[in-house]
Design a protein around this motif. Structure first.
Motif, PDB file in Angstrom:
ATOM      1  N   ALA A  83       0.833  -1.206   0.000  1.00 29.52           N
ATOM      2  CA  ALA A  83       0.000   0.000   0.000  1.00 29.52           C
ATOM      3  C   ALA A  83       0.864   1.250   0.000  1.00 29.52           C
ATOM      4  N   GLU A  84       1.935   1.212   0.766  1.00 29.99           N
ATOM      5  CA  GLU A  84       2.840   2.354   0.810  1.00 29.99           C
ATOM      6  C   GLU A  84       3.377   2.664  -0.579  1.00 29.99           C
ATOM      7  N   ARG A  85       3.740   1.628  -1.298  1.00 30.03           N
ATOM      8  CA  ARG A  85       4.287   1.843  -2.640  1.00 30.03           C
ATOM      9  C   ARG A  85       3.223   2.390  -3.589  1.00 30.03           C
ATOM     10  N   ARG A  86       2.013   1.889  -3.464  1.00 29.22           N
ATOM     11  CA  ARG A  86       0.944   2.415  -4.335  1.00 29.22           C
ATOM     12  C   ARG A  86       0.760   3.906  -4.113  1.00 29.22           C
ATOM     13  N   ILE A  87       0.768   4.305  -2.851  1.00 29.41           N
ATOM     14  CA  ILE A  87       0.583   5.721  -2.524  1.00 29.41           C
ATOM     15  C   ILE A  87       1.747   6.549  -3.052  1.00 29.41           C
ATOM     16  N   LEU A  88       2.969   6.065  -2.843  1.00 29.71           N
ATOM     17  CA  LEU A  88       4.132   6.821  -3.289  1.00 29.71           C
ATOM     18  C   LEU A  88       4.191   6.913  -4.815  1.00 29.71           C
ATOM     19  N   ARG A  89       3.856   5.831  -5.493  1.00 27.53           N
ATOM     20  CA  ARG A  89       3.874   5.857  -6.962  1.00 27.53           C
ATOM     21  C   ARG A  89       2.792   6.794  -7.496  1.00 27.53           C
ATOM     22  N   ARG A  90       1.646   6.831  -6.850  1.00 30.45           N
ATOM     23  CA  ARG A  90       0.616   7.769  -7.279  1.00 30.45           C
ATOM     24  C   ARG A  90       1.100   9.211  -7.075  1.00 30.45           C
ATOM     25  N   HIS A  91       1.759   9.444  -5.958  1.00 28.24           N
ATOM     26  CA  HIS A  91       2.314  10.778  -5.704  1.00 28.24           C
ATOM     27  C   HIS A  91       3.290  11.162  -6.817  1.00 28.24           C
ATOM     28  N   LEU A  92       4.173  10.231  -7.181  1.00 33.02           N
ATOM     29  CA  LEU A  92       5.188  10.518  -8.185  1.00 33.02           C
ATOM     30  C   LEU A  92       4.615  10.595  -9.591  1.00 33.02           C
ATOM     31  N   ASP A  93       3.491   9.957  -9.823  1.00 31.72           N
ATOM     32  CA  ASP A  93       2.809  10.130 -11.111  1.00 31.72           C
ATOM     33  C   ASP A  93       2.435  11.591 -11.323  1.00 31.72           C
ATOM     34  N   LEU A  94       2.096  12.261 -10.229  1.00 36.17           N
ATOM     35  CA  LEU A  94       1.581  13.630 -10.302  1.00 36.17           C
ATOM     36  C   LEU A  94       2.638  14.683 -10.017  1.00 36.17           C
ATOM     37  N   ASP A  95       3.708  14.293  -9.345  1.00 37.94           N
ATOM     38  CA  ASP A  95       4.851  15.194  -9.134  1.00 37.94           C
ATOM     39  C   ASP A  95       6.123  14.359  -9.272  1.00 37.94           C
ATOM     40  N   PRO A  96       6.550  14.094 -10.514  1.00 43.59           N
ATOM     41  CA  PRO A  96       7.692  13.200 -10.740  1.00 43.59           C
ATOM     42  C   PRO A  96       8.994  13.688 -10.114  1.00 43.59           C
ATOM     43  N   ASP A  97       9.102  14.978  -9.848  1.00 46.14           N
ATOM     44  CA  ASP A  97      10.330  15.523  -9.276  1.00 46.14           C
ATOM     45  C   ASP A  97      10.238  15.743  -7.776  1.00 46.14           C
ATOM     46  N   ALA A  98       9.295  15.061  -7.114  1.00 44.31           N
ATOM     47  CA  ALA A  98       9.160  15.200  -5.655  1.00 44.31           C
ATOM     48  C   ALA A  98      10.245  14.372  -4.967  1.00 44.31           C
ATOM     49  N   PRO A  99      11.281  14.995  -4.404  1.00 43.76           N
ATOM     50  CA  PRO A  99      12.403  14.216  -3.873  1.00 43.76           C
ATOM     51  C   PRO A  99      12.031  13.320  -2.697  1.00 43.76           C
ATOM     52  N   LEU A 100      11.201  13.810  -1.779  1.00 42.62           N
ATOM     53  CA  LEU A 100      10.939  13.046  -0.566  1.00 42.62           C
ATOM     54  C   LEU A 100      10.160  11.774  -0.862  1.00 42.62           C
ATOM     55  N   ALA A 101       9.155  11.861  -1.732  1.00 41.45           N
ATOM     56  CA  ALA A 101       8.399  10.658  -2.095  1.00 41.45           C
ATOM     57  C   ALA A 101       9.298   9.648  -2.794  1.00 41.45           C
ATOM     58  N   ARG A 102      10.201  10.118  -3.652  1.00 40.09           N
ATOM     59  CA  ARG A 102      11.099   9.187  -4.347  1.00 40.09           C
ATOM     60  C   ARG A 102      12.073   8.543  -3.364  1.00 40.09           C
ATOM     61  N   PHE A 103      12.516   9.311  -2.374  1.00 42.01           N
ATOM     62  CA  PHE A 103      13.395   8.757  -1.340  1.00 42.01           C
ATOM     63  C   PHE A 103      12.695   7.634  -0.582  1.00 42.01           C
ATOM     64  N   ARG A 104      11.442   7.880  -0.197  1.00 44.96           N
ATOM     65  CA  ARG A 104      10.703   6.853   0.552  1.00 44.96           C
ATOM     66  C   ARG A 104      10.476   5.614  -0.295  1.00 44.96           C
ATOM     67  N   LEU A 105      10.211   5.807  -1.583  1.00 47.31           N
ATOM     68  CA  LEU A 105      10.027   4.661  -2.465  1.00 47.31           C
ATOM     69  C   LEU A 105      11.323   3.862  -2.571  1.00 47.31           C
ATOM     70  N   ALA A 106      12.447   4.550  -2.678  1.00 43.10           N
ATOM     71  CA  ALA A 106      13.734   3.852  -2.737  1.00 43.10           C
ATOM     72  C   ALA A 106      13.975   3.055  -1.466  1.00 43.10           C
ATOM     73  N   GLN A 107      13.653   3.622  -0.312  1.00 39.18           N
ATOM     74  CA  GLN A 107      13.799   2.890   0.945  1.00 39.18           C
ATOM     75  C   GLN A 107      12.950   1.623   0.941  1.00 39.18           C
ATOM     76  N   SER A 108      11.710   1.759   0.499  1.00 36.91           N
ATOM     77  CA  SER A 108      10.803   0.606   0.479  1.00 36.91           C
ATOM     78  C   SER A 108      11.343  -0.487  -0.431  1.00 36.91           C
ATOM     79  N   LEU A 109      11.861  -0.108  -1.579  1.00 43.80           N
ATOM     80  CA  LEU A 109      12.412  -1.086  -2.517  1.00 43.80           C
ATOM     81  C   LEU A 109      13.658  -1.749  -1.941  1.00 43.80           C
ATOM     82  N   ARG A 110      14.519  -0.955  -1.323  1.00 44.56           N
ATOM     83  CA  ARG A 110      15.734  -1.541  -0.758  1.00 44.56           C
ATOM     84  C   ARG A 110      15.417  -2.537   0.349  1.00 44.56           C
TER      85      ARG A 110
END
Length: 446
Positions: free
Chosen positions: A165-192
């Motif tokens: 669910a966390e990833r779905r939310i973060l990916r939706r955020h990045l769909d709408l603001d692809p250059d949002a650094p904090l959301a991309r950081f959290r997604l990278a943490q989740s993937l790692r």
């Protein structure tokens, strides 16, 4: 009409559509600000378009707010009095206990909107105010159903967001603001954490192109490189994070992780060792000597570098090992073997012979040997197959600033930015009040 103005107006149309489709009462949007207030606001005309359409938002039933214009000055003065701002910052909203701030220098920050935590730490949040609002609306469309209640499949038995669910939310955020650094950081943490290191590295490359001075991005990249068995790259990333860290405790933490990476190189063969073996072989006694020399020299260089890093750790935070000992004891009391293991390894990487840390090894071994009631749930743990030395949780950001005075009875939690484990700081966001009606006035292009 400029390209930027056209982009903002297009996003305002999209915001209007999402407000219209959202459950009643989930969001509240203000009426347009007056032309006089807009002129007096001092905002860039393209940025001011948002307030000229909606003078403030209450999003997700209170989870996030964008302040109306008449609240900006008071909120900014209060934050300045608390020492949370830099000259030229402007407070425009809040998320939880953290402030949403228009940065005085977006280029240096890596984002137009910065999230400022209670302790003053700054995290690059959004590429623009209009994209931030659009992305938040996207997040909440995943989180809430058509009745304004939480979606049934988002939370686990512990009441927290699942990693999926966390990833779905973060990916939706990045769909709408692809250059949002904090959301991309959290997604990278989740993937790692899930062992998807290649995906995490790709996200971090994008993040650091946008926000090259984001300390936590470099620290996370170091963790990914450790997981990929690239200790030299890990050391470089941790060193870069330490170079950028303004807080001495965080700097010491980054340098200690670099020590840990070098210690791992000494204990087990890595790419550098494999490279030495791959050198052309010679024959004769002199060949045996030549093969032994690079290995010895390499080990000696690593030891020297580790010693220099350890000295830098203690220079930045003379109480580092005492703080690590306190952190290990706290984790043992909580029964958190993974956290105790990591904090112990980190402390011993800096001072291998520290008696206080070494004395805790038997207690840690005993804790690891204890059967757990959660053994049947291991398949659901995204970290189950990850090296414990590479794990981290919300406590890392507290450990980075750890001090030995006196340890709290309970483990301190990381700053509440929706940081390591979820976009909402490990908590469910506030539910919709259900009593408000969204106001969607007709917009004048002006």
């Amino acid at each position: 009409m400029s390209e930027e103005r056209r982009r903002v107006l297009n996003n305002l149309d999209r915001i209007e559509d999402r407000l219209r489709d959202a459950p009643d009462g989930l969001h509240d949007a203000g009426a347009p600000a007056s032309e006089r207030d807009l002129a007096a606001s001092g905002l860039d005309p393209d940025v001011a378009l948002l307030w000229g359409t909606y003078d403030g938002f209450d999003l997700g039933g209170g989870e996030a707010r964008v302040y109306p214009l008449d609240e900006h000055a008071g909120a900014t003065e209060a934050a300045e009095a608390d020492g949370r701002l830099r000259p030229g910052d402007r407070v425009i909203g809040e998320r939880g206990r953290d402030l949403l701030v228009l940065a005085a220098d977006p280029h240096a920050e890596g984002a137009d909107v910065v999230l400022v935590e209670e302790d003053g730490e700054r995290l690059p949040c959004a590429s623009s105010v209009d994209r931030m609002v659009l992305a938040l609306l996207g997040e909440f469309s995943v989180l809430f159903d058509e009745d304004g209640e939480y979606q049934a499949d988002l939370f686990g038995d512990d009441g927290e967001l699942t990693s999926a669910a966390e990833r779905r939310i973060l990916r939706r955020h990045l769909d709408l603001d692809p250059d949002a650094p904090l959301a991309r950081f959290r997604l990278a943490q989740s993937l790692r954490r899930a062992g998807e290191l290649r995906g995490a590295a790709q996200e971090l490359r994008q993040l650091l192109r946008r926000a090259p001075d984001f300390v936590w991005g470099h620290l996370e990249l170091g963790r990914v490189r450790l997981g990929e068995a690239k200790p030299n790259d890990a050391v470089a990333a941790f060193r870069k994070a330490a170079e950028l860290a303004a807080d001495p405790g965080l700097r010491a933490h980054c340098l200690a992780l670099a020590c840990l990476a070098l210690s791992n190189m000494s204990e087990k063969p890595g790419p550098s060792a494999q490279g030495a073996k791959a050198m052309p072989e010679k024959t004769g006694p002199s060949a045996q000597g030549s093969k032994a020399m690079p290995e010895k020299t390499g080990a000696s260089a690593r030891d020297s570098e580790r010693a220099a890093l350890a000295a830098a750790v203690l220079a930045a935070n003379p109480q580092f090992t005492a703080a690590q000992e306190a952190a290990v004891r706290d984790a043992l009391e909580r029964g958190d073997a993974a956290a105790a293991d990591e904090q112990l390894a980190l402390g011993l990487a800096v001072v291998p012979g520290h008696l206080g840390l070494l004395s805790l090894r038997p207690a840690l071994a005993e804790l690891k040997a204890q059967p757990t009631d959660e053994a049947d749930d291991e398949d659901d743990d995204p970290d189950a197959d990850v090296d414990p030395a590479l794990r981290d949780d919300d406590a890392e950001r507290v450990a980075a600033r750890a001090r030995p005075k006196p340890p709290p009875a309970k483990a301190a939690r990381a700053p509440d930015t929706g940081s390591a484990s979820s976009p909402y700081g490990g908590r469910k966001p506030a539910k919709s009040s259900g009593g408000r009606q969204s106001r969607r006035p007709a917009r004048s292009r002006g």
